[in-house]
Design a protein around this motif. Structure first.
Motif, PDB file in Angstrom:
ATOM      1  N   ASP A  14      -8.139   6.359   2.610  1.00  0.00           N
ATOM      2  CA  ASP A  14      -6.700   5.842   1.753  1.00  0.00           C
ATOM      3  C   ASP A  14      -5.272   6.833   1.466  1.00  0.00           C
ATOM      4  OD1 ASP A  14      -6.999   8.099   0.221  1.00  0.00           O
ATOM      5  OD2 ASP A  14      -7.955   7.765  -1.396  1.00  0.00           O
ATOM      6  N   ASP A  15      -5.507   7.590   2.663  1.00  0.00           N
ATOM      7  CA  ASP A  15      -3.888   7.577   3.735  1.00  0.00           C
ATOM      8  C   ASP A  15      -2.983   7.003   3.923  1.00  0.00           C
ATOM      9  OD1 ASP A  15      -6.096   7.816   4.841  1.00  0.00           O
ATOM     10  OD2 ASP A  15      -5.544   9.685   6.025  1.00  0.00           O
ATOM     11  N   TRP A  16      -2.745   6.360   3.948  1.00  0.00           N
ATOM     12  CA  TRP A  16      -1.904   5.246   4.260  1.00  0.00           C
ATOM     13  C   TRP A  16      -0.981   4.451   2.916  1.00  0.00           C
ATOM     14  CZ3 TRP A  16      -1.619  -0.154   3.349  1.00  0.00           C
ATOM     15  CH2 TRP A  16      -2.398  -0.750   2.793  1.00  0.00           C
ATOM     16  N   ARG A  17       0.410   3.766   3.808  1.00  0.00           N
ATOM     17  CA  ARG A  17       1.284   3.912   3.162  1.00  0.00           C
ATOM     18  C   ARG A  17       1.543   2.299   2.866  1.00  0.00           C
ATOM     19  NH1 ARG A  17       1.668   6.173  -1.219  1.00  0.00           N
ATOM     20  NH2 ARG A  17       3.300   4.707  -1.719  1.00  0.00           N
ATOM     21  N   ARG A  18       0.941   1.622   5.291  1.00  0.00           N
ATOM     22  CA  ARG A  18       1.905   0.309   5.122  1.00  0.00           C
ATOM     23  C   ARG A  18       0.950  -0.667   5.270  1.00  0.00           C
ATOM     24  NH1 ARG A  18       5.811   3.633   6.547  1.00  0.00           N
ATOM     25  NH2 ARG A  18       5.650   3.445   8.709  1.00  0.00           N
ATOM     26  N   ALA A  19       0.515  -1.395   5.531  1.00  0.00           N
ATOM     27  CA  ALA A  19      -0.376  -2.616   6.162  1.00  0.00           C
ATOM     28  C   ALA A  19      -0.021  -3.798   6.490  1.00  0.00           C
ATOM     29  CB  ALA A  19      -1.803  -2.728   4.833  1.00  0.00           C
ATOM     30  N   LEU A  20      -0.157  -4.621   7.116  1.00  0.00           N
ATOM     31  CA  LEU A  20       0.172  -5.252   7.701  1.00  0.00           C
ATOM     32  C   LEU A  20      -0.986  -6.817   8.213  1.00  0.00           C
ATOM     33  CD1 LEU A  20       2.186  -7.903   8.901  1.00  0.00           C
ATOM     34  CD2 LEU A  20       1.510  -6.891  11.128  1.00  0.00           C
ATOM     35  N   ALA A  21      -1.287  -7.615   7.284  1.00  0.00           N
ATOM     36  CA  ALA A  21      -2.244  -8.549   6.942  1.00  0.00           C
ATOM     37  C   ALA A  21      -2.018  -9.760   8.222  1.00  0.00           C
ATOM     38  CB  ALA A  21      -2.807  -9.152   6.121  1.00  0.00           C
ATOM     39  N   VAL A  22      -3.369  -9.480   9.341  1.00  0.00           N
ATOM     40  CA  VAL A  22      -2.645 -10.759   9.858  1.00  0.00           C
ATOM     41  C   VAL A  22      -4.364 -11.753  10.191  1.00  0.00           C
ATOM     42  CG1 VAL A  22      -2.366 -11.105  12.665  1.00  0.00           C
ATOM     43  CG2 VAL A  22      -1.506  -9.271  11.619  1.00  0.00           C
ATOM     44  N   VAL A  23      -3.829 -13.006  10.025  1.00  0.00           N
ATOM     45  CA  VAL A  23      -5.032 -13.972   9.722  1.00  0.00           C
ATOM     46  C   VAL A  23      -4.534 -15.518  10.712  1.00  0.00           C
ATOM     47  CG1 VAL A  23      -6.182 -12.935   7.832  1.00  0.00           C
ATOM     48  CG2 VAL A  23      -4.365 -14.597   7.460  1.00  0.00           C
ATOM     49  N   ALA A  24      -5.255 -16.185  10.573  1.00  0.00           N
ATOM     50  CA  ALA A  24      -5.217 -17.705  11.111  1.00  0.00           C
ATOM     51  C   ALA A  24      -4.139 -18.990   9.744  1.00  0.00           C
ATOM     52  CB  ALA A  24      -6.404 -17.991  11.608  1.00  0.00           C
ATOM     53  N   GLU A  46       2.668  -1.294   0.578  1.00  0.00           N
ATOM     54  CA  GLU A  46       3.535  -2.062   0.817  1.00  0.00           C
ATOM     55  C   GLU A  46       2.186  -2.894   2.577  1.00  0.00           C
ATOM     56  OE1 GLU A  46       7.015  -0.642   3.297  1.00  0.00           O
ATOM     57  OE2 GLU A  46       7.097   0.962   1.410  1.00  0.00           O
ATOM     58  N   VAL A  47       2.244  -4.088   1.804  1.00  0.00           N
ATOM     59  CA  VAL A  47       0.830  -4.538   2.365  1.00  0.00           C
ATOM     60  C   VAL A  47       2.345  -5.911   2.752  1.00  0.00           C
ATOM     61  CG1 VAL A  47      -0.901  -5.981   2.842  1.00  0.00           C
ATOM     62  CG2 VAL A  47      -0.821  -3.975   1.445  1.00  0.00           C
ATOM     63  N   ALA A  48       2.194  -6.775   3.824  1.00  0.00           N
ATOM     64  CA  ALA A  48       2.832  -8.271   4.821  1.00  0.00           C
ATOM     65  C   ALA A  48       2.015  -8.696   4.974  1.00  0.00           C
ATOM     66  CB  ALA A  48       3.944  -7.684   5.536  1.00  0.00           C
ATOM     67  N   TYR A  49       1.705 -10.096   4.908  1.00  0.00           N
ATOM     68  CA  TYR A  49       1.187 -11.055   5.101  1.00  0.00           C
ATOM     69  C   TYR A  49       1.543 -11.296   6.686  1.00  0.00           C
ATOM     70  CZ  TYR A  49      -1.992 -11.291   1.435  1.00  0.00           C
ATOM     71  OH  TYR A  49      -2.934 -10.844  -0.006  1.00  0.00           O
ATOM     72  N   LEU A  50       1.223 -11.834   8.165  1.00  0.00           N
ATOM     73  CA  LEU A  50       1.654 -12.672   9.548  1.00  0.00           C
ATOM     74  C   LEU A  50       0.350 -13.251   9.358  1.00  0.00           C
ATOM     75  CD1 LEU A  50       3.315 -12.827  11.447  1.00  0.00           C
ATOM     76  CD2 LEU A  50       1.821 -11.946  12.930  1.00  0.00           C
ATOM     77  N   LEU A  51       0.076 -15.217   9.386  1.00  0.00           N
ATOM     78  CA  LEU A  51      -0.697 -15.378   9.072  1.00  0.00           C
ATOM     79  C   LEU A  51       0.026 -16.894  10.468  1.00  0.00           C
ATOM     80  CD1 LEU A  51       0.258 -15.763   6.220  1.00  0.00           C
ATOM     81  CD2 LEU A  51      -1.319 -18.068   5.935  1.00  0.00           C
ATOM     82  N   HIS A 114       6.228  -4.320  11.956  1.00  0.00           N
ATOM     83  CA  HIS A 114       6.375  -3.797  10.652  1.00  0.00           C
ATOM     84  C   HIS A 114       5.667  -2.252  10.151  1.00  0.00           C
ATOM     85  CE1 HIS A 114       6.591  -7.301   8.051  1.00  0.00           C
ATOM     86  NE2 HIS A 114       6.087  -8.237   9.354  1.00  0.00           N
ATOM     87  N   ARG A 115       5.646  -1.994  11.672  1.00  0.00           N
ATOM     88  CA  ARG A 115       4.735  -0.776  12.094  1.00  0.00           C
ATOM     89  C   ARG A 115       3.807   0.029  10.725  1.00  0.00           C
ATOM     90  NH1 ARG A 115       8.880   1.639  14.945  1.00  0.00           N
ATOM     91  NH2 ARG A 115       8.248   3.551  14.518  1.00  0.00           N
ATOM     92  N   PRO A 116       2.916  -0.610  10.333  1.00  0.00           N
ATOM     93  CA  PRO A 116       1.845   0.040   9.658  1.00  0.00           C
ATOM     94  C   PRO A 116       0.822   0.789  10.441  1.00  0.00           C
ATOM     95  CG  PRO A 116       0.953  -2.337  11.228  1.00  0.00           C
ATOM     96  CD  PRO A 116       2.564  -2.390  11.471  1.00  0.00           C
ATOM     97  N   GLU A 117       0.059   1.517   9.476  1.00  0.00           N
ATOM     98  CA  GLU A 117      -0.651   2.412   9.831  1.00  0.00           C
ATOM     99  C   GLU A 117      -2.135   1.646   9.066  1.00  0.00           C
ATOM    100  OE1 GLU A 117       0.717   5.780   6.405  1.00  0.00           O
ATOM    101  OE2 GLU A 117       1.549   3.832   6.206  1.00  0.00           O
ATOM    102  N   LEU A 118      -2.531   0.624   8.744  1.00  0.00           N
ATOM    103  CA  LEU A 118      -3.660  -0.092   8.802  1.00  0.00           C
ATOM    104  C   LEU A 118      -3.446  -1.677   9.135  1.00  0.00           C
ATOM    105  CD1 LEU A 118      -6.128  -0.495   7.385  1.00  0.00           C
ATOM    106  CD2 LEU A 118      -5.520  -0.637   5.562  1.00  0.00           C
ATOM    107  N   VAL A 119      -3.842  -2.041   9.936  1.00  0.00           N
ATOM    108  CA  VAL A 119      -3.977  -2.993  10.257  1.00  0.00           C
ATOM    109  C   VAL A 119      -5.416  -4.161  10.052  1.00  0.00           C
ATOM    110  CG1 VAL A 119      -3.688  -5.518  12.022  1.00  0.00           C
ATOM    111  CG2 VAL A 119      -2.451  -3.146  11.780  1.00  0.00           C
ATOM    112  N   ILE A 120      -5.484  -5.239   8.770  1.00  0.00           N
ATOM    113  CA  ILE A 120      -6.500  -6.129   8.168  1.00  0.00           C
ATOM    114  C   ILE A 120      -5.891  -7.424   8.939  1.00  0.00           C
ATOM    115  CG2 ILE A 120      -6.724  -7.516   6.272  1.00  0.00           C
ATOM    116  CD1 ILE A 120      -4.715  -4.988   5.176  1.00  0.00           C
TER     117      ILE A 120
END
Length: 247
Positions: A14-24, A46-51, A114-120
């Motif tokens: 949980d030591d992160w601030r930005r995530a990017l979620a990438v799905v189809a 912060e969470v952003a979505y990329l489809l 987006h410069r995420p620390e976590l990618v989903i």
């Protein structure tokens, strides 16, 4: 080796601030991990979505030209329910997404933006476990996302992105795969579950084409069963499970 199925899942970092979620497709995140996203945004992350696609081939009764814009609207509304305002589309063709350099480049470009620390992402393996076959789009996007997390930080890969002003980003610390049959970590879904149900319900047109069951009953029963199953390996707390790859 695959971990025993009854092994307890670890808590997600949980030591992160930005995530990017990438799905189809639209709805992939709502079936996979919206309850976790709701909890993260509640906590100020912060969470952003990329489809990769607009899901235009997903409803047999609708022509792609009508289906794509409708599913985009449903996705934006769905994301808003769990606190996500940034939803981007790559416009790869639904149903025939190809794993390869162009897809890796597109995802790497988004990671640099987006410069995420976590990618989903979503399950990149051939099956959901056993003989439940996965779709080619999920496999292609999931695998390309795992690769693009490294591509984004290498200045010698896709130098054309640097020429476009997208400097390398080597700050991705983890890629978390939702829907994996081999999860390692989990997130408490208690606070986010109700919003996850409402978020999935925003895909009403898709759900009504998929099942004759009442949409709310369908969404609630699906997500409740999913989070309870993960919770059996997370101290009995309803949870969203992920397979976590560190970098």
């Amino acid at each position: 080796m695959t971990a025993p199925r009854n092994e307890q899942l670890k808590a997600m970092p949980d030591d992160w601030r930005r995530a990017l979620a990438v799905v189809a497709h639209p709805d992939d995140l709502e079936y996979g991990c919206a309850a976790a996203v709701a909890g993260w945004t509640d906590g100020g992350r912060e969470v952003a979505y990329l489809l990769a696609t607009r899901g235009e081939a997903g409803i047999d009764s609708l022509e792609p030209s009508a289906c794509g814009p409708l599913r985009e609207r449903e996705q934006r509304a769905s994301a808003a329910v769990v606190g996500v305002s940034t939803v981007e589309f790559l416009d790869h063709r639904d149903g025939v997404v190809e794993y390869g350099v162009p897809l890796r480049r597109d995802i790497a470009a988004a990671i640099r933006r987006h410069r995420p620390e976590l990618v989903i992402t979503l399950n990149h393996r051939d099956t959901w476990g056993g003989v439940a076959w996965n779709t080619p789009d999920h496999v292609a996007v999931g695998r390309a996302t795992l690769d693009a997390a490294a591509d984004a930080g290498n200045r010698w890969i896709f130098p054309e992105l640097t020429e476009r002003g997208l400097e390398p980003w080597n700050g991705v610390r983890w890629v978390a795969v939702a829907g994996s049959a081999q999860p390692t970590h989990a997130v408490d879904a208690t606070a986010g579950l109700e919003r996850a149900v409402r978020s999935l319900l925003r895909h009403r047109t898709y759900i009504e084409a998929l099942t004759d069951e009442d949409p709310e009953t369908y969404a609630r029963s699906f997500l409740t069963a999913q989070t309870e199953a993960a919770g059996e390996r997370f101290g009995g707390t309803p949870a969203v499970a992920f397979e976590l790859f560190g970098r």
